[in-house]
Design a protein around this motif. Structure first.
Motif, short mmCIF file in Angstrom:
data_model
loop_
_atom_site.label_atom_id
_atom_site.label_comp_id
_atom_site.label_asym_id
_atom_site.label_seq_id
_atom_site.Cartn_x
_atom_site.Cartn_y
_atom_site.Cartn_z
N SER A 56 0.87 -1.18 0.00
CA SER A 56 0.00 0.00 0.00
C SER A 56 0.90 1.22 0.00
CB SER A 56 -0.92 0.01 1.22
OG SER A 56 -0.18 0.25 2.41
N GLU A 58 1.55 3.22 2.30
CA GLU A 58 2.28 3.44 3.55
C GLU A 58 2.70 2.13 4.21
OE1 GLU A 58 -0.24 5.88 5.93
OE2 GLU A 58 0.23 7.71 4.82
N ARG A 59 2.79 1.08 3.41
CA ARG A 59 3.12 -0.21 4.01
C ARG A 59 3.91 -1.06 3.05
NH1 ARG A 59 -1.28 -4.14 7.07
NH2 ARG A 59 -0.52 -3.59 9.14
N PHE A 62 5.13 -6.65 8.43
CA PHE A 62 4.82 -5.41 7.75
C PHE A 62 5.68 -4.28 8.32
CE2 PHE A 62 0.78 -7.66 6.96
CZ PHE A 62 0.74 -7.53 5.58
N VAL A 63 6.15 -3.41 7.45
CA VAL A 63 6.92 -2.24 7.84
C VAL A 63 6.13 -1.00 7.41
CG1 VAL A 63 9.08 -0.97 7.58
CG2 VAL A 63 9.11 -3.48 7.60
N GLU A 64 5.80 -0.15 8.38
CA GLU A 64 5.07 1.08 8.07
C GLU A 64 6.06 2.15 7.58
OE1 GLU A 64 1.83 1.06 8.27
OE2 GLU A 64 1.74 -0.93 9.21
N VAL A 65 5.70 2.86 6.52
CA VAL A 65 6.57 3.92 5.96
C VAL A 65 5.76 5.22 5.87
CG1 VAL A 65 8.02 2.32 4.67
CG2 VAL A 65 5.96 3.22 3.61
N PRO A 66 6.40 6.35 6.15
CA PRO A 66 5.70 7.65 6.09
C PRO A 66 5.59 8.15 4.65
CG PRO A 66 7.96 7.99 6.78
CD PRO A 66 7.78 6.51 6.61
N ARG A 79 4.49 7.69 0.45
CA ARG A 79 4.80 6.73 -0.61
C ARG A 79 6.29 6.67 -0.88
NH1 ARG A 79 1.73 4.08 -4.02
NH2 ARG A 79 2.60 3.32 -5.98
N GLU A 104 14.22 1.21 13.79
CA GLU A 104 13.35 0.15 14.30
C GLU A 104 14.02 -1.23 14.20
OE1 GLU A 104 9.57 0.38 12.38
OE2 GLU A 104 9.41 2.55 12.66
#
Length: 345
Positions: free
Chosen positions: A148, A150-151, A167-171, A173, A225
């Motif tokens: 997605s 942000e993911r 899953f790694v969340e990203v700020p 796109r 992280e």
């Protein structure tokens, strides 16, 4: 209580006969049966007196409805340590184990699942195994897959065929070129090291990494992280079980109460995980009944052997009632652990 060395030769022979009879029949052993089956050279009356002496010393007991005797945990311990002679492994059993594990070389978890299953079938007990701690496994390749805006899905491909995903969340796109570039950098600098080593040295390994536009921001997420991303603690030393049906068919589990206790043990695996955790470096380990640290295992025996292949260490074995054919099971467990080692190397 008296030590095994204080038992006379006659007491040891009678104790051996009672243990073997009870293991084979699940019925209390009487003096007439012992005299008829084992040819000890003494009368049933003498055997009966000896059994009474063994009961006084804590090695036997008899149900109030029967004149025969049943071994105590203490009797099984003396039998295993002082009396028992290991049975040679049959060619048929060796073939069954090898055939059951054939084709399992690619994935450690599948190998352990098959090993526990085949061992359970051969012993008629519950096959158990402890997988290697993931911290000790070597990273072969990382994959970053955008799912997605942000993911990202991070796929860990570990040695011995183990695959884990998080899953790694990203700020905001992250462009496909940046994702591709970061994947290349991570693989170049982290592949070939254990997850534990990566956690401890990630900052040093990525300090001078550049990358395409947006790549640095993504690398900074890994740096910030690292402890969380590269710590797959939920899977440390996972317990793998064979089929509980083998145990369910044994006389000890004929009652609904005992059956429910067995189901609780196998469905909630935390108790078994704790019981097996200390065995990873112990070679062959046998705990009988009340020797288990948790009272919920007081009716069971655990026979395990550790396996080791490089940095990978774990446990394979069986759990069953204290009435088990120790002379056959110990050899089967040891042989299985060696096969697992060979297939992991």
């Amino acid at each position: 209580m008296p030590t095994p060395e204080q038992l006379s030769e006659r007491e040891l022979r009678v104790l051996e006969a009672v243990v073997q009879t009870y293991i084979e029949t699940a019925e209390p052993a009487g003096s007439q049966t012992i005299a008829r089956r084992f040819g000890l050279g003494v009368s049933p009356a003498t055997i009966r007196n000896t059994m009474s002496e063994l009961e006084d010393k804590g090695y036997l007991f008899h149900p109030h409805t029967s004149a025969g005797r049943i071994p105590t945990d203490r009797a099984y311990r003396v039998y295993v340590n002082e009396i028992m002679r290991l049975a040679p492994l049959s060619h048929e059993a060796q073939h069954t184990l090898q055939a059951g594990l054939l084709g399992s070389r690619s994935a450690v978890e599948e190998l352990l699942r098959r090993a526990a299953q085949v061992l359970g079938v051969l012993t008629q007990e519950l096959g158990v195994a402890v997988a290697p701690a993931l911290d000790e496994m070597v990273l072969e390749r990382l994959e970053l897959v955008p799912v997605s805006a942000e993911r990202l899905l991070l796929v860990f491909n570990l040695r011995s065929g183990v695959v884990r995903t998080i899953f790694v969340e990203v700020p905001g796109r992250v462009g496909p070129e940046a994702v591709k570039d970061v994947s290349r950098i991570l693989n170049e600098r982290l592949a070939g090291h254990t997850l534990q080593q990566i956690r401890y040295t990630l900052t040093e390994r990525l300090r001078d990494a550049g990358g395409a536009q947006g790549g640095r921001e993504l690398l900074n997420i890994f740096l910030a992280e690292a402890e969380e991303i590269f710590d797959l603690a939920d899977d440390q030393g996972a317990v793998v079980l064979g089929s509980a049906q083998m145990l369910a068919d044994q006389p000890e589990f004929a009652s609904n109460i005992r059956m429910r206790e067995l189901l609780r043990l196998t469905e909630g695996r935390d108790l078994l995980k704790r019981a097996l955790a200390s065995r990873r470096e112990n070679g062959v380990s046998i705990t009988i009944g009340a020797e288990n640290s948790d009272a919920r295992l007081s009716d069971f025996t655990l026979v395990t052997a550790s396996y080791e292949a490089g940095a990978l260490r774990g446990v394979i074995g069986v759990m069953g009632p204290t009435r088990m054919p120790y002379d056959k099971i110990i050899g089967l467990v040891e042989h299985t652990s060696r096969l697992v080692e060979d297939l992991l190397e």
